[in-house]
Design a protein around this motif. Structure first.
Motif, PDB file in Angstrom:
ATOM      1  N   ALA A 193      45.711  29.016  62.016  1.00 48.19           N
ATOM      2  CA  ALA A 193      46.605  29.599  61.021  1.00 48.19           C
ATOM      3  C   ALA A 193      45.912  29.942  59.708  1.00 48.19           C
ATOM      4  O   ALA A 193      46.076  31.040  59.175  1.00 48.19           O
ATOM      5  N   THR A 194      45.153  29.009  59.141  1.00 48.47           N
ATOM      6  CA  THR A 194      44.505  29.267  57.855  1.00 48.47           C
ATOM      7  C   THR A 194      43.450  30.353  57.977  1.00 48.47           C
ATOM      8  O   THR A 194      43.321  31.221  57.098  1.00 48.47           O
ATOM      9  N   VAL A 195      42.702  30.344  59.058  1.00 55.56           N
ATOM     10  CA  VAL A 195      41.668  31.356  59.266  1.00 55.56           C
ATOM     11  C   VAL A 195      42.311  32.732  59.437  1.00 55.56           C
ATOM     12  O   VAL A 195      41.854  33.729  58.864  1.00 55.56           O
ATOM     13  N   LEU A 196      43.397  32.791  60.213  1.00 55.07           N
ATOM     14  CA  LEU A 196      44.104  34.052  60.403  1.00 55.07           C
ATOM     15  C   LEU A 196      44.639  34.574  59.077  1.00 55.07           C
ATOM     16  O   LEU A 196      44.560  35.775  58.776  1.00 55.07           O
ATOM     17  N   ASP A 197      45.157  33.669  58.243  1.00 54.39           N
ATOM     18  CA  ASP A 197      45.657  34.064  56.931  1.00 54.39           C
ATOM     19  C   ASP A 197      44.532  34.641  56.074  1.00 54.39           C
ATOM     20  O   ASP A 197      44.720  35.626  55.353  1.00 54.39           O
ATOM     21  N   ALA A 198      43.349  34.054  56.149  1.00 57.20           N
ATOM     22  CA  ALA A 198      42.201  34.539  55.375  1.00 57.20           C
ATOM     23  C   ALA A 198      41.809  35.950  55.810  1.00 57.20           C
ATOM     24  O   ALA A 198      41.524  36.808  54.967  1.00 57.20           O
ATOM     25  N   TYR A 199      41.797  36.205  57.119  1.00 57.45           N
ATOM     26  CA  TYR A 199      41.460  37.541  57.614  1.00 57.45           C
ATOM     27  C   TYR A 199      42.462  38.575  57.081  1.00 57.45           C
ATOM     28  O   TYR A 199      42.088  39.656  56.624  1.00 57.45           O
ATOM     29  N   LYS A 200      43.747  38.247  57.145  1.00 54.20           N
ATOM     30  CA  LYS A 200      44.773  39.205  56.746  1.00 54.20           C
ATOM     31  C   LYS A 200      44.786  39.428  55.240  1.00 54.20           C
ATOM     32  O   LYS A 200      45.022  40.546  54.768  1.00 54.20           O
ATOM     33  N   LYS A 201      44.530  38.376  54.466  1.00 50.09           N
ATOM     34  CA  LYS A 201      44.465  38.549  53.010  1.00 50.09           C
ATOM     35  C   LYS A 201      43.274  39.415  52.622  1.00 50.09           C
ATOM     36  O   LYS A 201      43.361  40.228  51.694  1.00 50.09           O
ATOM     37  N   ALA A 202      42.169  39.245  53.299  1.00 49.20           N
ATOM     38  CA  ALA A 202      40.996  40.072  53.023  1.00 49.20           C
ATOM     39  C   ALA A 202      41.290  41.533  53.329  1.00 49.20           C
ATOM     40  O   ALA A 202      40.924  42.437  52.566  1.00 49.20           O
ATOM     41  N   GLU A 203      41.980  41.796  54.440  1.00 50.45           N
ATOM     42  CA  GLU A 203      42.345  43.168  54.774  1.00 50.45           C
ATOM     43  C   GLU A 203      43.222  43.773  53.686  1.00 50.45           C
ATOM     44  O   GLU A 203      43.004  44.919  53.259  1.00 50.45           O
ATOM     45  N   ALA A 204      44.201  42.999  53.189  1.00 50.63           N
ATOM     46  CA  ALA A 204      45.106  43.504  52.158  1.00 50.63           C
ATOM     47  C   ALA A 204      44.345  43.840  50.872  1.00 50.63           C
ATOM     48  O   ALA A 204      44.609  44.871  50.238  1.00 50.63           O
ATOM     49  N   GLU A 205      43.403  42.989  50.491  1.00 54.39           N
ATOM     50  CA  GLU A 205      42.649  43.253  49.262  1.00 54.39           C
ATOM     51  C   GLU A 205      41.753  44.473  49.419  1.00 54.39           C
ATOM     52  O   GLU A 205      41.634  45.282  48.505  1.00 54.39           O
ATOM     53  N   LEU A 206      41.127  44.614  50.569  1.00 51.50           N
ATOM     54  CA  LEU A 206      40.274  45.787  50.800  1.00 51.50           C
ATOM     55  C   LEU A 206      41.101  47.062  50.882  1.00 51.50           C
ATOM     56  O   LEU A 206      40.639  48.137  50.502  1.00 51.50           O
ATOM     57  N   ARG A 207      42.335  46.952  51.373  1.00 50.24           N
ATOM     58  CA  ARG A 207      43.198  48.130  51.430  1.00 50.24           C
ATOM     59  C   ARG A 207      43.450  48.668  50.027  1.00 50.24           C
ATOM     60  O   ARG A 207      43.544  49.874  49.806  1.00 50.24           O
ATOM     61  N   ALA A 208      43.543  47.750  49.047  1.00 48.95           N
ATOM     62  CA  ALA A 208      43.762  48.165  47.660  1.00 48.95           C
ATOM     63  C   ALA A 208      42.462  48.566  46.974  1.00 48.95           C
ATOM     64  O   ALA A 208      42.409  49.555  46.244  1.00 48.95           O
ATOM     65  N   TYR A 227      38.354  31.871  53.084  1.00 52.41           N
ATOM     66  CA  TYR A 227      38.922  32.958  52.285  1.00 52.41           C
ATOM     67  C   TYR A 227      37.811  33.730  51.568  1.00 52.41           C
ATOM     68  O   TYR A 227      37.806  34.966  51.548  1.00 52.41           O
ATOM     69  N   ASP A 228      36.874  32.988  50.980  1.00 53.92           N
ATOM     70  CA  ASP A 228      35.751  33.634  50.303  1.00 53.92           C
ATOM     71  C   ASP A 228      34.894  34.405  51.296  1.00 53.92           C
ATOM     72  O   ASP A 228      34.490  35.545  51.047  1.00 53.92           O
ATOM     73  N   ALA A 229      34.608  33.772  52.429  1.00 52.94           N
ATOM     74  CA  ALA A 229      33.726  34.386  53.421  1.00 52.94           C
ATOM     75  C   ALA A 229      34.355  35.625  54.048  1.00 52.94           C
ATOM     76  O   ALA A 229      33.677  36.639  54.266  1.00 52.94           O
ATOM     77  N   ALA A 230      35.650  35.574  54.348  1.00 52.25           N
ATOM     78  CA  ALA A 230      36.317  36.723  54.959  1.00 52.25           C
ATOM     79  C   ALA A 230      36.348  37.909  54.000  1.00 52.25           C
ATOM     80  O   ALA A 230      36.115  39.056  54.397  1.00 52.25           O
ATOM     81  N   LEU A 231      36.637  37.633  52.718  1.00 53.78           N
ATOM     82  CA  LEU A 231      36.671  38.722  51.744  1.00 53.78           C
ATOM     83  C   LEU A 231      35.280  39.312  51.549  1.00 53.78           C
ATOM     84  O   LEU A 231      35.110  40.530  51.458  1.00 53.78           O
ATOM     85  N   ALA A 232      34.264  38.458  51.490  1.00 52.13           N
ATOM     86  CA  ALA A 232      32.892  38.945  51.356  1.00 52.13           C
ATOM     87  C   ALA A 232      32.502  39.797  52.563  1.00 52.13           C
ATOM     88  O   ALA A 232      31.875  40.852  52.420  1.00 52.13           O
ATOM     89  N   ALA A 233      32.880  39.345  53.749  1.00 51.99           N
ATOM     90  CA  ALA A 233      32.568  40.115  54.955  1.00 51.99           C
ATOM     91  C   ALA A 233      33.251  41.477  54.913  1.00 51.99           C
ATOM     92  O   ALA A 233      32.670  42.497  55.309  1.00 51.99           O
TER      93      ALA A 233
END
Length: 597
Positions: A105-120, A218-224
């Motif tokens: 759950a937490t890992v999936l949330d990190a992936y989706k939050k990273a996608e949302a930030e990159l979309r913006a 969360y940090d790693a997913a956003l960086a990726a």
């Protein structure tokens, strides 16, 4: 052969039906390097393949080992279920389905939050969270099945083998062991397996705690996400998607494995409680027997092996212990010999193979390769590009070495594509030319540092200057006289056009002042005036700026009771000046009646 999870496929398994179907639409070009061309995009034509022994930060992971299992051939089609398993975070939708489709759950949330930030932040990249999930699955099994705390930080460190050039890239320590615990060589770290030298510029704070931690999902997913979106890549394009994945780990087997999981996760996924995700076991380095793959305290045992007590690798099953030997007559103790000093990673034990030196190993220093003055007007592109040459101790050029250019300082300048970092491979003459620099709106000096990737040599600093936008000429857009009666208001507003070398000068700073005279540019205390927000008289306007067409329209002017001719002076950055004449005159008297005869 069915590519079912648990029957993990080794390196080369990308020829299976799953991988073939996924990559059928992609080009068959060789894996590009991470050279960027003059437009800031990755160039396959100038690619330098990476692999064992290569010194590169082109791959986020340093081409470290990864997990090679492919997803099942059957698509995940989980059906909704009621009641979440114990340990699931509150509010997390949980469904049942194939184990391979379950993401903690937490890992999936990190992936989706990273996608949302990159979309913006980078909407043109079109990053799908499923790509982050595919990479996270291949790199660390989603942080070892979601073994993270409430903030998304891994419970224990996940690290790859030392990048010592022995079957992997050769990258000497760059973080003094801060992230990977190794002060001799870099190792890939965290859920997304970044090497410290790449994390130094690619790291992001994804959970808002003020830190950039590669061990935080969360940090790693956003960086990726940002890493995959650099160079203006559009991941909805098959070619750019391929480039981005290969830049993460330069292996076509890796590419095919990631694409297989991407396709699988796009069909369906479901959330599982943290710590209950399935764990992969087959690594890309197992066939070569080189090192251990990403681990968290202990490496994942391969089938038929057991973990060593205390962790750290695997051993074969222990044989039956031999019968104890018959005690023998004790012998006279001999004089102890002086123990030999233990071997260190820098000095391998006698008999150990010494990897041949890489091109990077031969670099002694960097030199400026004739870079001219770096200066540009705000918003413009620097006409000069930074050139750096890698040399040996005796001054010979070193080709095929990666030079990382990093923009530092209080600036919004960037390389082509909006990035602060660019990595370029030196040519045969040892020279690397950085992508073009674009000046932002922030003026002043900043520094671009050039450093050798994978070698601790002094960096070369280049000072760049961004100057204010300027105009060299001003002219009114109308020749209508500006007149007013005492106590009234001017019918026409003052509008001027600013130009620089004949072209419209946009966003140029300007000041307008009602001056005393041509010889005395101080503010006049009487005569025409502007009004501030409170309606009070103002005779100097600052912080004015021309528009995109170089036009500047001043507010309405008013007159007090003083009559005469007055001067309005407009000046801009760059020295352009225009003086406008204003007249305040009484109204014409009415004609007097004709005298009667």
């Amino acid at each position: 052969m069915a590519a079912h999870f648990g029957g993990g496929l080794r390196k080369g398994a990308a020829t299976t039906v799953v991988a073939a179907a996924v990559v059928a639409a992609l080009s068959a070009s060789q894996a590009p390097g991470v050279t960027v061309d003059g437009h800031g995009r990755q160039s396959a034509a100038e690619a330098t393949p990476t692999g064992p022994g290569a010194d590169t930060d082109g791959a986020a992971t340093g081409n470290s080992p990864y997990y090679t299992e492919l997803p099942p051939l059957n698509s995940p089609s989980p059906a909704p279920t009621t009641g979440a398993p114990a340990g699931t975070p509150a509010g997390t939708p949980v469904v049942q389905g194939p184990a391979e489709a379950g993401i903690p759950a937490t890992v999936l949330d990190a992936y989706k939050k990273a996608e949302a930030e990159l979309r913006a932040a980078k909407p043109g990249c079109n990053l799908p969270w499923q790509l982050l999930a595919a990479i996270g699955r291949v790199e660390s099994g989603h942080a070892r099945g979601g073994n993270v705390d409430a903030d998304g930080t891994t419970v224990s460190r996940i690290t790859g083998p030392p990048l010592d050039g022995n079957g992997f890239a050769h990258i000497s320590d760059t973080d003094h062991g801060a992230y990977d615990g190794d002060s001799v060589y870099d190792r890939a770290v965290g859920p997304m397996q970044f090497i410290p030298s790449t994390w130094a510029w690619a790291g992001r704070d994804g959970n808002g705690d003020g830190k950039k931690d590669p061990n935080n999902v969360y940090d790693a997913a956003l960086a990726a996400g940002h890493y995959l979106c650099r160079f203006g890549w559009d991941l909805s394009s098959a070619a750019d998607l391929e480039r981005a994945i290969l830049s993460y780990n330069n292996s076509r087997d890796y590419l095919n494995t990631v694409l297989s999981w991407l396709e699988y996760y796009r069909k369906n996924t479901h959330s599982v409680p943290d710590g209950t995700g399935t764990l992969p076991s087959r690594r890309s380095d197992e066939t070569a027997g080189a090192g251990t793959g990403p681990s968290a305290g202990t490496s994942i045992p391969a089938p038929g092996k057991r973990a060593k007590p205390g962790g750290g690798g695997t051993t074969s099953p222990s044989p039956k212990p031999p019968a104890p030997a018959k005690p023998s007559e004790p012998s006279k103790p001999s004089k102890p010999s002086k123990p030999a000093p233990p071997a260190t990673p820098e000095e391998p034990a006698p008999g150990s193979p010494t990897p041949p030196p890489t091109a990077t190993d031969t670099v002694h220093h960097l030199e400026d390769a004739g870079t001219g003055k770096l200066s540009a007007v705000a918003g413009d592109t620097f006409s000069e590009r930074i050139s750096t040459r890698a040399e040996t101790r005796d001054g010979k050029p070193v080709g095929k070495v990666r030079i990382r250019f990093t923009i530092t300082g209080d600036t919004d300048a960037a390389f082509t594509g909006g990035e602060k970092v660019a990595t370029v491979v030196t040519d045969a003459s040892g020279v690397a030319v950085a992508p073009a620099l674009h000046a932002g709106e922030r003026t002043g000096d900043f520094t671009v540092r050039a450093a050798v990737v994978g070698r601790m040599t002094p960096a070369v600093g280049y000072t760049a200057t961004v100057t204010e936008r300027a105009a060299d000429a001003l002219a009114r857009t109308s020749d209508t006289p500006l007149t007013c009666t005492p106590g009234g208001e001017f019918a026409d507003e003052v509008e001027v056009r600013a130009t620089y070398k004949g072209a419209a000068a946009d966003k140029v700073a300007a000041t307008a002042t009602l001056i005393t005279s041509d010889e005395d540019p101080t503010e006049n205390g009487k005569g025409p005036y502007f009004k501030d927000a409170d309606g009070s008289p103002v005779r100097t306007l600052k912080d004015l700026r021309t528009d995109a067409k170089g036009l500047l329209k001043l507010p309405k002017l008013y007159a007090d009771d003083t009559t005469g001719t007055f001067l309005l002076r407009i000046t801009t950055t760059g020295g352009a000046t225009l003086t406008v004449e204003l007249k305040v005159e009484p109204a014409d008297p009415s004609p007097s009646p004709s005298a009667s005869s």
